[in-house]
Design an enzyme around this catalytic site. Sequence first.
Site, PDB file in Angstrom:
ATOM      1  N   SER A 182       0.835  -1.197   0.000  1.00 55.75           N
ATOM      2  CA  SER A 182       0.000   0.000   0.000  1.00 55.75           C
ATOM      3  C   SER A 182       0.872   1.249   0.000  1.00 55.75           C
ATOM      4  O   SER A 182       1.738   1.409   0.855  1.00 55.75           O
ATOM      5  CB  SER A 182      -0.912  -0.001   1.230  1.00 55.75           C
ATOM      6  OG  SER A 182      -1.774  -1.109   1.196  1.00 55.75           O
TER       7      SER A 182
ATOM      8  N   MET B 183     -13.517   4.226  -0.851  1.00 56.39           N
ATOM      9  CA  MET B 183     -14.727   3.511  -0.430  1.00 56.39           C
ATOM     10  C   MET B 183     -15.177   3.936   0.961  1.00 56.39           C
ATOM     11  O   MET B 183     -14.353   4.273   1.803  1.00 56.39           O
ATOM     12  CB  MET B 183     -14.452   1.997  -0.445  1.00 56.39           C
ATOM     13  CG  MET B 183     -14.193   1.436  -1.824  1.00 56.39           C
ATOM     14  SD  MET B 183     -13.806  -0.335  -1.790  1.00 56.39           S
ATOM     15  CE  MET B 183     -12.031  -0.301  -1.526  1.00 56.39           C
TER      16      MET B 183
ATOM     17  N   CYS C 165     -19.599  -7.358  -8.025  1.00 52.80           N
ATOM     18  CA  CYS C 165     -20.240  -8.294  -7.101  1.00 52.80           C
ATOM     19  C   CYS C 165     -20.630  -9.609  -7.780  1.00 52.80           C
ATOM     20  O   CYS C 165     -20.652 -10.660  -7.145  1.00 52.80           O
ATOM     21  CB  CYS C 165     -21.488  -7.652  -6.481  1.00 52.80           C
ATOM     22  SG  CYS C 165     -21.146  -6.138  -5.562  1.00 52.80           S
TER      23      CYS C 165
ATOM     24  N   ARG D 118     -14.800 -13.777  -2.668  1.00 49.54           N
ATOM     25  CA  ARG D 118     -14.009 -13.475  -1.482  1.00 49.54           C
ATOM     26  C   ARG D 118     -14.812 -13.617  -0.188  1.00 49.54           C
ATOM     27  O   ARG D 118     -15.970 -13.230  -0.120  1.00 49.54           O
ATOM     28  CB  ARG D 118     -13.475 -12.037  -1.565  1.00 49.54           C
ATOM     29  CG  ARG D 118     -12.380 -11.871  -2.596  1.00 49.54           C
ATOM     30  CD  ARG D 118     -12.277 -10.437  -3.087  1.00 49.54           C
ATOM     31  NE  ARG D 118     -11.157 -10.277  -3.976  1.00 49.54           N
ATOM     32  CZ  ARG D 118     -11.128 -10.730  -5.232  1.00 49.54           C
ATOM     33  NH1 ARG D 118     -12.183 -11.344  -5.734  1.00 49.54           N
ATOM     34  NH2 ARG D 118     -10.064 -10.555  -5.984  1.00 49.54           N
ATOM     35  N   LEU D 119     -14.117 -14.131   0.814  1.00 50.86           N
ATOM     36  CA  LEU D 119     -14.615 -14.157   2.185  1.00 50.86           C
ATOM     37  C   LEU D 119     -13.537 -13.560   3.075  1.00 50.86           C
ATOM     38  O   LEU D 119     -12.345 -13.582   2.723  1.00 50.86           O
ATOM     39  CB  LEU D 119     -14.945 -15.586   2.629  1.00 50.86           C
ATOM     40  CG  LEU D 119     -16.010 -16.334   1.829  1.00 50.86           C
ATOM     41  CD1 LEU D 119     -16.071 -17.792   2.268  1.00 50.86           C
ATOM     42  CD2 LEU D 119     -17.376 -15.675   1.982  1.00 50.86           C
TER      43      LEU D 119
ATOM     44  N   ASP E  73       3.255  21.982  18.666  1.00 47.77           N
ATOM     45  CA  ASP E  73       3.016  20.577  18.955  1.00 47.77           C
ATOM     46  C   ASP E  73       4.249  19.726  18.667  1.00 47.77           C
ATOM     47  O   ASP E  73       4.578  18.809  19.416  1.00 47.77           O
ATOM     48  CB  ASP E  73       1.828  20.071  18.137  1.00 47.77           C
ATOM     49  CG  ASP E  73       1.545  18.600  18.373  1.00 47.77           C
ATOM     50  OD1 ASP E  73       1.217  18.244  19.528  1.00 47.77           O
ATOM     51  OD2 ASP E  73       1.663  17.810  17.422  1.00 47.77           O
TER      52      ASP E  73
END
Length: 636
Positions: A178, A249, A312, A317-318, A606
């Site tokens: 990522s 998403m 879909c 996938r699970l 900070d």
Amino acid sequence: MAARPMSRMLRRVLRSSVRSCSSGAPVTQPRPGEPSQSAAEELSRRRQFLREHAAPFSAFLTDSFGRHHSYLRISLTEKCNLRCQYCMPEEGVPLTPKADLLTTEEILTLARLFVKEGVDKIRLTGGEPLIRPDVVDIVAQLHRLEGLRTIGVTTNGINLARLLPQLQKAGLSAINISLDTLVPAKFEFIVRRKGFHKVMEGIHKAIELGYSPVKVNCVVMRGLNEDELLDFVALTEGLPLDVRFIEYMPFDGNKWNVKKMVSYKEMLDTLRQQWPELEKLPEEESSTAKTFRVPGFRGQLSFITSMSEHFCGTCNRLRITADGNLKVCLFGNSEVSLRDHLRAGASEEELLGIIGAAVGRKKRQHAGMFSISQMKNRPMILIGLFLMLQDSPPAIPSISSWDPLGVQGLRHRASLSNQVVTLWKGCRGPQTPPLAQRWLGPGSPQRHYCSHPDSDTNPKCLSPGSRAPATHSGSLPTSDQLTHVDTEGRAAMVDVGGKPDTERVAVASAMVLLGPVAFRLVQENRLKKGDALVVAQLAGVQAAKLTSQLIPLCHHVALSHVHVRLELDSTRHAVVIQASCQARGPTGVEMEALTSAAVAALTLYDMCKAVSRDIVLGDIKLISKTGGQRGDFHRT
């Protein structure tokens, strides 16, 4: 299901005559002195064997629409070694107690059950899966499962270069890394940690060890990184990468709205303007990606179109969360605890019944992006999906590099390894602007964030000590009435609907007196929290865009340009901040400029407060404004 024992019997017969890998596919031993068979060749033979001897698919993993679920994602942990602003607060999120998380044996037990029923691909996720101490052992144990063709991992890449040789030896066959930006300063701003070079080293190590393609996941978010699409694709010219652009998403708490999402078609149109010859590649069955390649490039690019064009209908996938819940749809909010049934002593048949019932309830498709955004679901860090934006800023087209001060060119990072330099060779990555040679002399140790290095001798630099009177121009004076109060003294927002659009520019400043110790650490970039000037600069840009959310009666302004400049003043041990904002509209941008300067100053405090509490913030003021009915203002 009767054919499955026959398949196992066939594999046992094959194993009696030749050595076999964990899938049962025959692999011959190399002769003495010959090199061992490559991982790619072995994987190819393994897949071919399993295709030829595949057993009928399990009814337990087949839903009411006939979709076979052969891909399982297992979250190994909820913890992460980054603190991405869009994923969790700097101090982290409440985590599930360790006793409620799946143990290693429970993970392997469930994995065996799913593989036995037809799952042939497992991906390990998190949190960050590579911070789990026994991740290499888990991969090795999974690699022994008959029928499992692919073991993948999705990682933020921080620990990848160190662990990948062991993981490859254990049996890891696929990697997703990522990475949402190619700008080091923006990376540090997003994740609140250093580590950009470690991620790049991980990508380099994966290529070096023969993984091809190495998948790089990039969630595209309007106003944050959509301006880097071309740079990401340029990486594929010389490197075997599959850069995967993911539509942003909605998940619980990430404040999703459609304006933040850059659709697949919009991204594709942008890329085709640069590469009109972009060609589409064939899609694999059950693939979530639409894949393209620039002719002549070594790598490829893909789009994950979960929102604009869902997939879909072919979903296979699970997901099992770190606390043992089965999710049959990433966007669904229904879950069933396999952990509880497993610990209650459920038999294999009982577990299969529970799994089959959950899979059978899976809907034809998700509810659509607008409905999903209103649903209660887990935050992404607790599901095992990487790098979604919590509250991305609105688009500001002119801020394309997130380095308006030329920070990358001003200070060359000594920690940037030769591996990273090698990784960038042969590709058209982001180029460092040659500003260091213009602003600083060769070998100069000073850190200036102004085009005029000496603020004491150059009158063009901002001088925080000046107290010159303000001058006004224009036909109208300032108002003697409070414009944000109605006739009864209540707060009210000014109606600007009838005002004409004009070009508006405002400049504001602030000063932070750090003291000698903190000033030296900032000057030498030795603060443990990171580069204070870079973070403060980016905080100022962000604050300008969010002013209407911070100041109750401010109108939202579509800014066209923001510039934040920081200068080190060694005579006062201070940092002088100047922020300028520009927009075309019916209302001014003074508040945006003032908010930008003030928040940049607060951010410096900070960053430095652990070193000294004796830091003074002050001299926050408007320097100038132009445009509007009340005329211009200049503090000369």
